[in-house]
Design a protein around this motif. Structure first.
Motif, PDB file in Angstrom:
ATOM      1  N   ALA A   1       0.836  -1.204   0.000  1.00  0.00           N
ATOM      2  CA  ALA A   1       0.000   0.000   0.000  1.00  0.00           C
ATOM      3  C   ALA A   1       0.870   1.253   0.000  1.00  0.00           C
ATOM      4  N   ALA A   2       0.498   2.203  -0.835  1.00  0.00           N
ATOM      5  CA  ALA A   2       1.304   3.421  -0.969  1.00  0.00           C
ATOM      6  C   ALA A   2       1.424   4.157   0.357  1.00  0.00           C
ATOM      7  N   SER A   3       0.354   4.192   1.133  1.00  0.00           N
ATOM      8  CA  SER A   3       0.409   4.907   2.416  1.00  0.00           C
ATOM      9  C   SER A   3       1.441   4.294   3.345  1.00  0.00           C
ATOM     10  N   VAL A   4       1.584   2.977   3.275  1.00  0.00           N
ATOM     11  CA  VAL A   4       2.564   2.286   4.115  1.00  0.00           C
ATOM     12  C   VAL A   4       3.976   2.662   3.683  1.00  0.00           C
ATOM     13  N   LEU A   5       4.208   2.696   2.375  1.00  0.00           N
ATOM     14  CA  LEU A   5       5.531   3.087   1.882  1.00  0.00           C
ATOM     15  C   LEU A   5       5.860   4.519   2.292  1.00  0.00           C
ATOM     16  N   TRP A   6       4.910   5.429   2.153  1.00  0.00           N
ATOM     17  CA  TRP A   6       5.155   6.821   2.521  1.00  0.00           C
ATOM     18  C   TRP A   6       5.355   6.969   4.019  1.00  0.00           C
ATOM     19  N   THR A   7       4.697   6.118   4.800  1.00  0.00           N
ATOM     20  CA  THR A   7       4.834   6.177   6.258  1.00  0.00           C
ATOM     21  C   THR A   7       6.181   5.642   6.713  1.00  0.00           C
ATOM     22  N   LEU A   8       6.607   4.523   6.131  1.00  0.00           N
ATOM     23  CA  LEU A   8       7.791   3.842   6.634  1.00  0.00           C
ATOM     24  C   LEU A   8       9.097   4.338   6.019  1.00  0.00           C
ATOM     25  N   ARG A   9       9.033   4.834   4.789  1.00  0.00           N
ATOM     26  CA  ARG A   9      10.289   5.269   4.169  1.00  0.00           C
ATOM     27  C   ARG A   9      10.199   6.659   3.551  1.00  0.00           C
ATOM     28  N   GLY A  10       9.105   7.353   3.806  1.00  0.00           N
ATOM     29  CA  GLY A  10       8.949   8.687   3.257  1.00  0.00           C
ATOM     30  C   GLY A  10       9.725   9.726   4.037  1.00  0.00           C
TER      31      GLY A  10
END
Length: 208
Positions: free
Chosen positions: A99-108
């Motif tokens: 999920a894009a939100s997870v990527l932005w949360t964890l590595r953004g």
């Protein structure tokens, strides 16, 4: 519609969302909450259309994935291709499967994390994506290096069942922040054991 009268009688045909839904409000797609300011996400003043390619190039969340927080960039690209004939961009394995939100949360970066912390508390996104899976990510963000991210994450966390009175000091030393993060995660773990949770594999929530 004063400017785009051609859509007046075919809004659903254009938006591919029910007429009464948040997905059929012009500004949610064309002026989404993709700017950080005032300890929250605010609407961009640039009128644009959702674009997975732009999200990849700039890091700016797109309107689709900011509301459908449990969906991947590949999911969004497929719908933009089907609905508006927008060519899908090349995606990495993570962009296609997480999920894009997870990527932005964890590595953004800090701005992306702040916007995601706010989005997890946005009523429209919670109704669209479900909120049962969000606590582990908000727990991560309440130990974020940035005070503002922690503050926003606490505000969103308190909107989840079981966290209404969750307390921690967002300016506390790192050890206390880590303790609060672990405490928040434990609440979610206990509730998950009681109720079970499935259907959020793209959000990295699975039986294991």
């Amino acid at each position: 519609l004063q400017c785009h009268q051609q859509f007046a009688n075919r809004i659903e045909e254009h938006t591919h969302h029910p007429l009464s839904s948040e997905g059929s409000r012009c500004y949610n797609c064309h002026m989404p909450h993709t700017t950080y300011g005032l300890l929250k996400a605010i609407r961009s003043h640039k009128i644009d259309s959702p674009s997975v390619a732009a999200s990849i190039a700039t890091g700016r969340p797109n309107a689709c994935n900011q509301c459908h927080l449990d969906k991947t960039l590949e999911w969004t690209a497929a719908r933009l291709s089907e609905w508006y004939d927008i060519k899908p961009p090349q995606l990495s394995a993570d962009e296609a499967g997480v999920a894009a939100s997870v990527l932005w949360t964890l590595r953004g970066d800090a701005g992306q994390r702040a916007i995601m912390a706010w989005s997890f508390g946005w009523d429209s996104a919670r109704a669209t994506s479900g909120s049962e899976w969000m606590a582990p990510y908000l727990a991560q963000l309440i130990a974020d290096p940035y005070d503002a991210v922690r503050y926003i994450a606490q505000r969103s966390l308190r909107r989840l069942p079981g966290y209404e009175s969750f307390e921690f000091e967002f300016t506390a030393p790192e050890a206390q922040l880590r303790e609060a993060s672990e405490r928040a995660l434990q609440i979610w773990t206990d509730r998950r054991i009681e109720s079970g949770l499935s259907g959020y594999e793209d959000s990295l929530i699975n039986p294991d």
